[in-house]
Design a protein around this motif. Structure first.
Motif, PDB file in Angstrom:
ATOM      1  N   GLY A 205       0.743  -1.248   0.000  1.00 43.59           N
ATOM      2  CA  GLY A 205       0.000   0.000   0.000  1.00 43.59           C
ATOM      3  C   GLY A 205       0.774   1.300   0.000  1.00 43.59           C
ATOM      4  N   ALA A 206       2.106   1.267  -0.075  1.00 41.53           N
ATOM      5  CA  ALA A 206       2.857   2.528  -0.157  1.00 41.53           C
ATOM      6  C   ALA A 206       2.739   3.099  -1.570  1.00 41.53           C
ATOM      7  N   SER A 207       2.841   4.410  -1.671  1.00 42.01           N
ATOM      8  CA  SER A 207       2.784   5.048  -2.986  1.00 42.01           C
ATOM      9  C   SER A 207       4.172   5.443  -3.491  1.00 42.01           C
ATOM     10  N   LYS A 208       5.170   5.419  -2.591  1.00 41.09           N
ATOM     11  CA  LYS A 208       6.524   5.817  -3.005  1.00 41.09           C
ATOM     12  C   LYS A 208       7.537   5.196  -2.061  1.00 41.09           C
ATOM     13  N   ILE A 209       8.719   4.910  -2.624  1.00 41.62           N
ATOM     14  CA  ILE A 209       9.850   4.510  -1.789  1.00 41.62           C
ATOM     15  C   ILE A 209      11.042   5.371  -2.175  1.00 41.62           C
ATOM     16  N   TYR A 210      11.770   5.790  -1.153  1.00 42.14           N
ATOM     17  CA  TYR A 210      13.003   6.545  -1.329  1.00 42.14           C
ATOM     18  C   TYR A 210      14.163   5.639  -0.951  1.00 42.14           C
TER      19      TYR A 210
END
Length: 186
Positions: A31-36
């Motif tokens: 469910g995350a929308s972004k990863i850094y």
């Protein structure tokens, strides 16, 4: 609905490619929308994750490199978001997940690499432990996101997918959308 992003600290391209890829895929699937990515910049890994998004859907999922992750943490908090650092030395997840879930603030979930600096512990809004035993950052992330999403990740739709697994008790069934396949790889 809260926005969930993940920060992977101290990626080392030669040593951590597989585990960091799994952190990326887990963050997306849960469910995350972004990863850094912090640490070493790894174009190959980033392209591999982008390719998964193209093939399996969820075109809104992004992967970004962030050289200075402390700036990201500070920006996140200055914009009203919360930072949750997953560590075996924090508060037990079962004791704090209700409070974290009830907050409508956007979440930045931090998972470590080699050795997490003390400043990350001090700057985080929550230091959260998923068990009191050493184990993988992938498993910590999956358990935490599952609890944060309260099981809703099982029903996520990954729009614009070329491939879609059709659940079955035996064998493998995959639906292939040929129209989307042609468009994505033109």
């Amino acid at each position: 609905m809260m926005n969930i992003n993940v920060l992977r600290l101290d990626h080392r391209s030669k040593r951590d490619a597989r585990i960091t890829t799994h952190v990326c895929l887990t963050s997306r699937a849960f469910g995350a929308s972004k990863i850094y990515l912090g640490g070493e910049e790894d174009e190959k890994l980033m392209k591999n994750v982008e390719d998964v998004v193209k093939r399996w859907g969820g075109g809104n999922f992004e992967i970004k490199y962030k050289k200075n992750y402390m700036n990201l943490i500070e920006e996140w908090q200055n914009n009203g978001g919360e930072v949750i650092h997953l560590t075996m030395y924090g508060s037990q997840v079962q004791d704090v997940i209700g409070e974290i879930r009830e907050s409508s603030k956007d979440k930045l979930i931090v998972v470590g690499g080699s050795r997490v600096p003390t400043k990350v512990y001090k700057k985080s809004d929550y230091n959260v432990s998923v068990t009191k035993q050493p184990h993988s950052e992938v498993s910590s992330l999956a358990v935490f996101q599952h609890m944060l999403m309260d099981g809703k990740e099982f029903n996520l739709d990954f729009d614009d997918a070329i491939f879609e697994v059709i659940p079955t008790s035996e064998g493998k069934r995959v639906n292939i959308n040929e129209r989307k396949k042609e468009r994505k790889y033109d």
